[in-house]
Design an enzyme around this catalytic site. Structure first.
Site, short mmCIF file in Angstrom:
data_model
loop_
_atom_site.label_atom_id
_atom_site.label_comp_id
_atom_site.label_asym_id
_atom_site.label_seq_id
_atom_site.Cartn_x
_atom_site.Cartn_y
_atom_site.Cartn_z
N GLU A 25 13.78 -38.79 11.33
CA GLU A 25 13.36 -37.44 10.92
C GLU A 25 14.04 -37.01 9.61
O GLU A 25 13.43 -36.33 8.78
CB GLU A 25 13.65 -36.43 12.03
CG GLU A 25 12.93 -36.70 13.34
CD GLU A 25 11.42 -36.79 13.21
OE1 GLU A 25 10.86 -36.34 12.21
OE2 GLU A 25 10.79 -37.34 14.14
N THR A 75 6.90 -51.62 0.79
CA THR A 75 6.66 -51.65 2.23
C THR A 75 5.24 -52.16 2.46
O THR A 75 4.30 -51.68 1.83
CB THR A 75 6.84 -50.26 2.86
OG1 THR A 75 5.98 -49.32 2.21
CG2 THR A 75 8.28 -49.81 2.74
N HIS A 84 5.59 -42.02 7.19
CA HIS A 84 5.64 -43.10 8.16
C HIS A 84 5.31 -44.43 7.47
O HIS A 84 4.51 -44.45 6.51
CB HIS A 84 4.65 -42.86 9.30
CG HIS A 84 5.12 -41.79 10.25
ND1 HIS A 84 4.30 -40.76 10.67
CD2 HIS A 84 6.32 -41.58 10.86
CE1 HIS A 84 4.98 -39.98 11.51
NE2 HIS A 84 6.22 -40.45 11.62
#
Length: 351
Positions: A264, A289, A273
């Site tokens: 968080e 990523t 995310h």
């Protein structure tokens, strides 16, 4: 009269010529186009794949749904978040590029903030006797945040070789500034930010421009926590954690090792995310990523393949068990650090 008309015509042409040249690039000026075509703020439940919707506990983190609510309540938030994203992308694009100042004097282009960052944490606890929060829970949570944001998670040794060169030391330290406690009879606070407002029985934020406020309470609905992204209202700025999931806490089970706060706080520092909250083509705005189409759960076996690449399941911004997440990437580090740079949305923390 003809001379007068000719005089005004010459003036008009001069003004137009000056306007036409106003966008010309000077010899020392470099212009980099920033592509914002993929930027999004709203997310839809129907973007989740069958893998996610089939999991009865898929709402580990409610940050994106809270963001959807805040966007509806405050239409100007979308523009603020767009501006923050544009600032972020400009700094990342300029990273490592030489710049030029007036008179030919070399000056560095703006880059993501390079210094160490220290963030004071104010813990606001809405106490429920059935879910006690001890000082040991609080102290262990601060220690876990410091380990995770300084690449000292012992599990990081297990990062697959594919991702080993991408592991980041974010160089952010968290210090406990204060603990506020208030008795609560509520068995579920929900996600409408009531716990952040004394007028609704909660605890008001303490100087949110200079402190990370962390509220601990029973959220309900199986939700572990949620955060407010940069750009939101200061009065509700911070992170909410379920009572059983703060720090090392046996009541939290596989989610009782403090990684809900790490996840968080990542959102609070402007991380999305890892799967981008959408299908393969919807990104988390981080270059290093891999693309994915849904969260991962449990303790995945490497490699887990989605969108024709191996998922970085061990990333803190996925939904795996606490002990199965143990890295931020260098791209995520750059993204987080831009908000502390000059003009950044959390610049006040380093001024």
């Amino acid at each position: 009269m003809k001379k007068l008309i000719l005089f005004f015509a010459i003036i008009a042409l001069t003004i137009v010529a000056c306007q036409d040249n106003s966008d010309e690039i000077t010899p020392n000026q470099e212009v980099t186009a920033i592509d914002m075509s993929d930027f999004f703020v709203y997310t839809n439940d129907d973007t989740l794949s069958a893998k996610a919707t089939a999991d009865a506990k898929n709402d580990k983190c409610y940050s994106m749904k809270v963001l959807n609510r805040q966007l509806k309540e405050n239409p100007s938030l979308e523009k603020r978040m767009y501006d923050i994203e544009l600032h972020t992308r400009k700094l990342i694009a300029a990273k490592g590029k030489p710049g030029s100042g007036g008179g030919g004097t070399p000056t560095p282009d703006p880059t993501p903030y390079a210094g160490a960052v220290s963030i004071p944490v104010v813990v606001n606890i809405l106490e429920d006797p059935a879910h006690p929060v001890t000082q040991a829970h609080i102290d262990s949570q601060i220690a876990i945040l410091n380990a995770d944001f300084n690449n000292n998670n012992p599990n990081t040794a297990g990062v697959p070789s594919e991702f080993a060169s991408l592991v980041a030391d974010v160089n952010i330290t968290f210090t406990l500034a204060a603990v506020n406690r208030k008795a609560s009879s509520k068995s579920s606070w929900g996600t409408n930010d009531a716990m952040k407002l004394s007028s609704q029985g909660g605890i008001d934020a303490t100087d949110p421009a200079n402190n990370l406020n962390l509220w601990v309470c029973e959220i309900g609905g199986g939700i572990l926590g949620y955060a407010q992204f940069p750009g939101g209202t200061l009065a509700t700025d911070g992170v909410v954690i379920g009572s059983d999931f703060l720090g090392e806490n046996t009541a939290g089970g596989v989610y009782g090792h403090g990684r809900t706060a790490t996840h968080e706080v990542g959102h609070w520092l402007n991380l999305r995310h890892i799967w981008g909250d959408g299908r393969c083509r919807q990104d988390d705005f981080v270059d290093d990523t891999p693309s994915s189409d849904a969260p991962n759960y449990g303790d995945p076996i490497y490699p887990t393949v989605n969108c024709k690449s191996n998922d970085m399941t061990m990333n803190y911004m996925d939904y795996v068990y606490d002990n199965a997440m143990y890295m931020f990437s260098k791209g995520q580090n750059d993204r987080m650090r831009t908000i502390f740079a000059v003009g950044g949305s959390r610049e006040s923390f380093v001024q």
